[in-house]
Design a protein around this motif. Structure first.
Motif, PDB file in Angstrom:
ATOM      1  N   TRP A  15       0.839  -1.190   0.000  1.00 19.63           N
ATOM      2  CA  TRP A  15       0.000   0.000   0.000  1.00 19.63           C
ATOM      3  C   TRP A  15       0.875   1.241   0.000  1.00 19.63           C
ATOM      4  CZ3 TRP A  15       0.123   3.328   4.305  1.00 19.63           C
ATOM      5  CH2 TRP A  15       0.824   2.840   5.411  1.00 19.63           C
ATOM      6  N   THR A  16       0.275   2.355  -0.344  1.00 24.33           N
ATOM      7  CA  THR A  16       0.964   3.642  -0.317  1.00 24.33           C
ATOM      8  C   THR A  16       0.196   4.563   0.610  1.00 24.33           C
ATOM      9  OG1 THR A  16       1.707   3.359  -2.587  1.00 24.33           O
ATOM     10  CG2 THR A  16       1.757   5.588  -1.715  1.00 24.33           C
ATOM     11  N   ASP A  17       0.916   5.198   1.513  1.00 29.78           N
ATOM     12  CA  ASP A  17       0.308   6.147   2.432  1.00 29.78           C
ATOM     13  C   ASP A  17       0.077   7.443   1.655  1.00 29.78           C
ATOM     14  OD1 ASP A  17      -0.382   7.958   4.390  1.00 29.78           O
ATOM     15  OD2 ASP A  17       1.039   7.157   5.857  1.00 29.78           O
ATOM     16  N   GLU A  77       4.658   1.023   1.192  1.00 33.99           N
ATOM     17  CA  GLU A  77       4.920  -0.129   2.053  1.00 33.99           C
ATOM     18  C   GLU A  77       4.817  -1.387   1.217  1.00 33.99           C
ATOM     19  OE1 GLU A  77       5.696  -0.437   5.329  1.00 33.99           O
ATOM     20  OE2 GLU A  77       5.754   1.732   5.644  1.00 33.99           O
TER      21      GLU A  77
END
Length: 110
Positions: free
Chosen positions: A20-22, A29
């Motif tokens: 995922w990407t924040d 991540e």
């Protein structure tokens, strides 16, 4: 790591999380594998999580299988055998110290 849990209700869990990407900071991540050796029983007990990349989990999984298969055949690791010997020696010393300390306080020894 040695982990002893008195509550037998906890069931070990192993699960994976997708990458995922924040959105807030753009940090990416990777996908992860999470091991919760004591599970998530009801209550306020703290959990223990081992988090690793998929590659690390694959290496660890292969190593665990290899060591377990050797142990099942009676071939134990040198490190584990040495650790077991050190623990047994320490317990003998502790028992001896307790025995010797108790002999000075024993009124029937007079």
């Amino acid at each position: 790591m040695q982990l002893t849990v008195n509550d037998e209700d906890g069931v070990p869990e192993v699960y994976s999380t997708p990458p995922w990407t924040d959105d807030a900071d753009g940090r990416a991540e990777t996908a992860r594998v999470v091991v919760d050796p004591v599970g998530r029983p009801d209550g306020d007990r703290a959990g223990v999580l081992l988090t690793m990349t998929i590659g690390e989990a694959l290496v660890l999984g292969r190593r665990i299988v290899e060591v377990a298969e050797q142990a099942a055949e009676g071939q134990f690791s040198r490190r584990g055998t040495q650790w077991r010997r050190e623990v047994q020696n320490r317990k003998r010393r502790e028992a001896w110290n307790v025995l010797m300390a108790g002999s000075d306080d024993d009124p029937s020894a007079d």
